[in-house]
Design a protein around this motif. Structure first.
Motif, mmCIF file in Angstrom:
data_model
loop_
_atom_site.group_PDB
_atom_site.id
_atom_site.type_symbol
_atom_site.label_atom_id
_atom_site.label_comp_id
_atom_site.label_asym_id
_atom_site.label_seq_id
_atom_site.Cartn_x
_atom_site.Cartn_y
_atom_site.Cartn_z
ATOM 1 N N LEU A 38 0.828 -1.202 0.000
ATOM 2 C CA LEU A 38 0.000 0.000 0.000
ATOM 3 C C LEU A 38 0.865 1.255 0.000
ATOM 4 N N ALA A 39 1.933 1.259 0.792
ATOM 5 C CA ALA A 39 2.812 2.428 0.839
ATOM 6 C C ALA A 39 3.492 2.657 -0.504
ATOM 7 N N CYS A 40 4.007 1.589 -1.127
ATOM 8 C CA CYS A 40 4.688 1.730 -2.425
ATOM 9 C C CYS A 40 3.707 2.150 -3.516
ATOM 10 N N ALA A 41 2.506 1.567 -3.506
ATOM 11 C CA ALA A 41 1.507 1.927 -4.505
ATOM 12 C C ALA A 41 1.064 3.374 -4.337
ATOM 13 N N ALA A 42 0.882 3.822 -3.092
ATOM 14 C CA ALA A 42 0.475 5.206 -2.850
ATOM 15 C C ALA A 42 1.550 6.178 -3.317
ATOM 16 N N LEU A 43 2.810 5.854 -3.036
ATOM 17 C CA LEU A 43 3.899 6.711 -3.482
ATOM 18 C C LEU A 43 3.960 6.734 -5.009
ATOM 19 N N GLY A 44 3.828 5.556 -5.650
ATOM 20 C CA GLY A 44 3.840 5.502 -7.108
ATOM 21 C C GLY A 44 2.695 6.286 -7.711
ATOM 22 N N ALA A 45 1.490 6.157 -7.149
ATOM 23 C CA ALA A 45 0.333 6.895 -7.655
ATOM 24 C C ALA A 45 0.551 8.396 -7.531
ATOM 25 N N ALA A 46 1.143 8.823 -6.420
ATOM 26 C CA ALA A 46 1.409 10.250 -6.236
ATOM 27 C C ALA A 46 2.386 10.760 -7.293
ATOM 28 N N ILE A 47 3.443 9.973 -7.569
ATOM 29 C CA ILE A 47 4.420 10.374 -8.584
ATOM 30 C C ILE A 47 3.758 10.471 -9.951
ATOM 31 N N LEU A 48 2.980 9.461 -10.326
ATOM 32 C CA LEU A 48 2.345 9.449 -11.643
ATOM 33 C C LEU A 48 1.341 10.588 -11.790
ATOM 34 N N LEU A 49 0.578 10.870 -10.734
ATOM 35 C CA LEU A 49 -0.396 11.956 -10.797
ATOM 36 C C LEU A 49 0.299 13.310 -10.917
ATOM 37 N N LEU A 50 1.351 13.511 -10.131
ATOM 38 C CA LEU A 50 2.069 14.783 -10.194
ATOM 39 C C LEU A 50 2.732 14.979 -11.553
ATOM 40 N N ARG A 51 3.276 13.906 -12.128
ATOM 41 C CA ARG A 51 3.917 14.026 -13.437
ATOM 42 C C ARG A 51 2.883 14.289 -14.521
ATOM 43 N N SER A 52 1.710 13.691 -14.404
ATOM 44 C CA SER A 52 0.659 13.949 -15.387
ATOM 45 C C SER A 52 0.176 15.391 -15.314
ATOM 46 N N ALA A 53 0.361 16.032 -14.146
ATOM 47 C CA ALA A 53 -0.017 17.437 -13.974
ATOM 48 C C ALA A 53 1.118 18.382 -14.362
ATOM 49 N N GLY A 54 2.222 17.829 -14.845
ATOM 50 C CA GLY A 54 3.324 18.661 -15.309
ATOM 51 C C GLY A 54 4.462 18.825 -14.336
ATOM 52 N N GLU A 55 4.366 18.232 -13.136
ATOM 53 C CA GLU A 55 5.446 18.343 -12.160
ATOM 54 C C GLU A 55 6.561 17.348 -12.497
ATOM 55 N N GLN A 56 7.807 17.830 -12.414
ATOM 56 C CA GLN A 56 8.954 16.976 -12.681
ATOM 57 C C GLN A 56 9.422 16.355 -11.361
ATOM 58 N N GLY A 60 2.461 1.398 -15.028
ATOM 59 C CA GLY A 60 3.427 2.030 -14.144
ATOM 60 C C GLY A 60 3.106 1.774 -12.682
ATOM 61 N N LEU A 61 1.809 1.804 -12.349
ATOM 62 C CA LEU A 61 1.398 1.540 -10.969
ATOM 63 C C LEU A 61 1.715 0.095 -10.585
ATOM 64 N N LEU A 62 1.560 -0.832 -11.543
ATOM 65 C CA LEU A 62 1.899 -2.231 -11.272
ATOM 66 C C LEU A 62 3.386 -2.397 -10.958
ATOM 67 N N VAL A 63 4.228 -1.579 -11.586
ATOM 68 C CA VAL A 63 5.664 -1.643 -11.299
ATOM 69 C C VAL A 63 5.930 -1.265 -9.843
ATOM 70 N N PHE A 64 5.259 -0.232 -9.353
ATOM 71 C CA PHE A 64 5.447 0.171 -7.955
ATOM 72 C C PHE A 64 4.885 -0.894 -7.000
ATOM 73 N N VAL A 65 3.787 -1.537 -7.392
ATOM 74 C CA VAL A 65 3.248 -2.628 -6.576
ATOM 75 C C VAL A 65 4.262 -3.772 -6.506
ATOM 76 N N ALA A 66 4.884 -4.106 -7.655
ATOM 77 C CA ALA A 66 5.894 -5.167 -7.670
ATOM 78 C C ALA A 66 7.077 -4.808 -6.792
ATOM 79 N N LEU A 67 7.442 -3.535 -6.743
ATOM 80 C CA LEU A 67 8.505 -3.092 -5.848
ATOM 81 C C LEU A 67 8.154 -3.404 -4.395
ATOM 82 N N GLY A 68 6.891 -3.124 -4.017
ATOM 83 C CA GLY A 68 6.449 -3.424 -2.657
ATOM 84 C C GLY A 68 6.445 -4.912 -2.360
ATOM 85 N N VAL A 69 6.018 -5.703 -3.341
ATOM 86 C CA VAL A 69 6.013 -7.158 -3.149
ATOM 87 C C VAL A 69 7.439 -7.661 -2.945
ATOM 88 N N GLY A 70 8.395 -7.101 -3.701
ATOM 89 C CA GLY A 70 9.795 -7.498 -3.522
ATOM 90 C C GLY A 70 10.311 -7.166 -2.142
#
Length: 710
Positions: free
Chosen positions: A369-387, A469-479
């Motif tokens: 959950l922590a890794c997925a939440a962090l990944g979702a935050a990164i993807l959302l911010l990047r989609s809004a134009g944040e680097q 991309g979100l699945l990649v962050f989930v896989a990171l958490g599983v690892g």
């Protein structure tokens, strides 16, 4: 090499071209790159002679095709496409035609890419021909019409100098005959796509959807933008990484855009977005299509990501890389103490299979959950134009302060100052709630760390479809959680764990040492962010936290009620205190380095590459554990300094401890999710990414190899 730089310009590109043309016509002064000597040449076209040739005799009411055939005097000279790229000058034609005759837009063959000094040029090497359609009116008396004429102004360049060329060409239509070379010239012209394309802008990219038949073979793809003026203060980033995604009959090309740099004392009125965009899609193997795009929605749902001529790493490969990266995070110094005590708490489960599995699943849920939440935050911010990238939250001072107080609390918890019921870090028996919280904690404190397997996975996660991309962050958490999943579900592994005993309390106290060092490192990072004026109030909060935790421990040891109330009050007070902290005045200066590096900027990199010397850039951050290890092992070494000095290597450092837009753009271009990132530039070459884990002699060997090649 191009001669009219467009990067960071505050003047409209069209005005630049007019000024350049005027300079060329009046002064004919050689414009050269910074590293080349300027040179003045007389009028003429001796560097790149040109002739005008007709396809045949003109016919009334039809389009008459003529060609401008360019013939470089030697192979080192090259010409330019209509949009020359970051530098150079497109051809300008001034026609003198009979009344009613009209010249159309020139038609070009497929250009090539030439990068010199960090600037992208769209060029032609060797002989090439540009075709120009001329509309002939139906009433034209072609048998006795006056000769036509054209004044051609263009640029001929080598990789060192550029020379303006001017040629006045004439052609008598009445005497024009078919030229046998015309068939090959016409075949080289990029064909026009029948269907209309669509384009849209995101905060960071120009996205063009091009209808391409699904059976089209896709080779080394590249998007040549024909419309350089994008409006709203943006310009194309020609050297940036281009992304291509395809499904069915639609191919979407994404080109990075960047904001024009405007000095504070200059007023700049941005022009509106263009109504149409033209360009050429290079399909590879000498094939391409021309297109005209109009504004519209460019769908991205359900598309298959590709890059260049080859496919991106398929999803299962990215997931395996993320899984391996998460697994390696278990041995990082800030994570290992928590996970060690987690293993001991599982050992206390003894032979209770159900309790062990339930505990492992709860811990895994917290981590994922922590890794997925962090990944979702990164993807959302990047989609809004944040680097932003991996561990971006550590660029916020408040988050660093929170982590420091948390590491301090964990340290004194390991020392037995207070207990958190049900938490593995307290050494008690496991519980679902405590294991879930331990998983959240482990994932959060692991964010400053990256590893070699995570680099490609997290970098790709930021450019592929968001759901993938979100699945990649989930896989990171599983690892990260995988060792404890195995312990919980494989009884044979649990049998190898040490038996519970009094030694566990001693082990727990020893684990306070690495966690205490982590807290000390975070305190140093707080100082790096804001200096002593910022660290002082933070240390006051730390003393308050220790006092409150000691009071909680006193209540717990005396079995008195009220510990929970004190804990809740302490959390509230610390939360208010952190939010009321003054904003850091400025980041501390970068640490001293044996290599005496230049601070990274796009302009500094362009200047360094133009010097003709090798360039090494390392992108780092004070909160990046891997970065600091690499610096001590491979960068900050006397052997590295000596090898760089002998080879003339220019060292450059990009410090990403706090947000930096230019560094973020470079990380994005290189497909990196965060730091560390190490780039090596040979003279005149492109960036070579070095491994994220540097061996002691890697940089020494690179410098020595570069010196031998020169």
């Amino acid at each position: 090499m191009g001669c009219v730089p467009r990067a960071a310009s505050v003047i409209d590109a069209r005005i630049l071209e007019r000024i350049a043309a005027l300079v060329m016509l009046v002064a004919l002064v050689l414009i050269a790159p910074a590293s080349a000597q300027q040179e003045v040449r007389g009028p003429g076209s001796e560097r790149m002679p040109v002739e005008i040739v007709a396809e045949g005799a003109p016919q009334p009411g039809e389009t008459w095709m003529v060609a401008l055939h360019f013939m470089p005097s030697t192979p080192e000279w090259h010409g330019y496409w209509s949009n020359p790229g970051d530098a150079g000058l497109g051809m300008e034609l001034d026609w003198d035609l009979p009344e009613g005759w009209e010249a159309g837009e020139p038609l070009y063959p497929l250009p090539k890419r030439l990068v010199i000094g960090g600037l992208m040029n769209h060029v032609y090497e060797g002989d090439y021909a540009v075709l120009v359609p001329i509309g002939v009116p139906e009433s034209a008396a072609v048998a006795n019409v006056a000769p036509i004429a054209v004044m051609a102004n263009y640029l001929a360049c080598t990789d060192k100098i550029c020379v303006p060329q001017q040629a006045r060409l004439t052609l008598d239509p009445a005497q024009a005959g078919a030229d046998p070379r015309f068939g090959a010239w016409r075949a080289a012209i990029v064909p026009q796509l029948d269907s209309s394309a669509q384009f849209e802008f995101t905060p960071t990219h120009l996205r063009v959807g091009i209808p391409i038949p699904t059976e089209t073979a896709l080779g080394d793809l590249h998007f040549f933008l024909g419309t350089p003026e994008l409006g709203e203060g943006d310009r194309p980033d020609y050297t940036g990484v281009q992304t291509f995604i395809s499904e069915g009959n639609l191919l979407v090309a994404e080109m990075a855009i960047e904001r024009l740099a405007v000095p504070d004392n200059v007023e700049f009125a941005a022009e509106p977005r263009p109504e149409t965009i033209t360009g050429i899609l290079d399909l590879g193997s000498g094939r391409g299509v021309r297109f005209t795009a109009v504004p519209g929605d460019v769908p991205l749902e359900g598309v298959k990501p590709i890059r260049g001529g080859g496919a991106e790493p398929v999803l299962w490969q990215l997931l395996i890389a993320a899984l391996a990266g998460g697994l390696l995070l278990n041995i990082m110094p800030c994570v290992f103490p928590i996970l060690s005590l987690k293993a001991l708490s599982l050992a206390k489960a003894g032979g209770d299979e159900r309790a062990a599995r339930r505990d492992a699943l709860a811990y895994t849920a917290g981590v994922v959950l922590a890794c997925a939440a962090l990944g979702a935050a990164i993807l959302l911010l990047r989609s809004a134009g944040e680097q932003v990238g991996w561990a971006f939250q550590l660029q916020e001072p408040v988050v660093v302060v929170g982590l420091f107080l948390l590491a301090l609390a964990i340290t004194v918890n390991f020392l037995g100052l207070f207990e958190v019921p049900g938490m593995a870090v307290s050494g008690g028996a496991p519980s679902r709630g405590g294991s879930f919280s331990t998983g959240l904690l482990a994932a959060f404190v692991a964010t400053p760390c990256t590893g070699p397997f995570m680099a490609i996975a997290l970098g790709a996660a930021l450019v592929i479809r968001p759901i993938h991309g979100l699945l990649v962050f989930v896989a990171l958490g599983v690892g990260l959680a995988l060792p404890f999943l195995l312990v919980g579900f494989v009884p044979a592994i649990r049998r190898y764990l040490p038996k519970p005993g009094a030694w566990m309390d001693s082990f727990r106290r020893w684990m306070a040492l690495p966690m205490g060092l982590t807290a000390l490192a975070l305190a140093w990072l707080v100082w790096r962010i804001g200096g002593w004026d910022y660290l002082g109030p933070v240390l006051v909060l730390a003393v308050l936290a220790l006092t409150g935790l000691a009071l909680i421990g006193l209540f717990q040891r005396r079995a008195r009620s009220g510990a929970l109330v004190v804990f809740a009050s302490l959390v509230a007070v610390l939360g208010i205190g952190v939010t009321l902290l003054p904003k850091p005045e400025a980041q501390a200066a970068s640490a001293e380095s044996l290599l005496d590096p230049i601070d990274y900027s796009e302009a500094a990199l362009a200047e360094a590459r133009a010097s003709g010397r090798p360039v090494f850039i390392w992108f780092t951050a004070d909160w990046c554990v891997t970065c600091k290890v690499n610096e001590s092992v491979a960068i900050e070494r006397e052997a590295t300094r000596k090898a760089f000095e002998e080879a003339g290597v220019i060292a450059m450092r990009g410090d990403w401890t706090q947000p930096d837009e230019e560094i973020s753009r470079m990380l994005t271009r290189q497909g990196a999710a965060g730091v560390p990132l190490y780039l090596w530039y040979e003279p005149g070459g492109e960036a070579e990414q070095l491994p994220q884990v540097l061996t002691p002699d890697l940089l020494v060997q690179k410098a020595q190899d570069s010196a031998r090649r020169r």
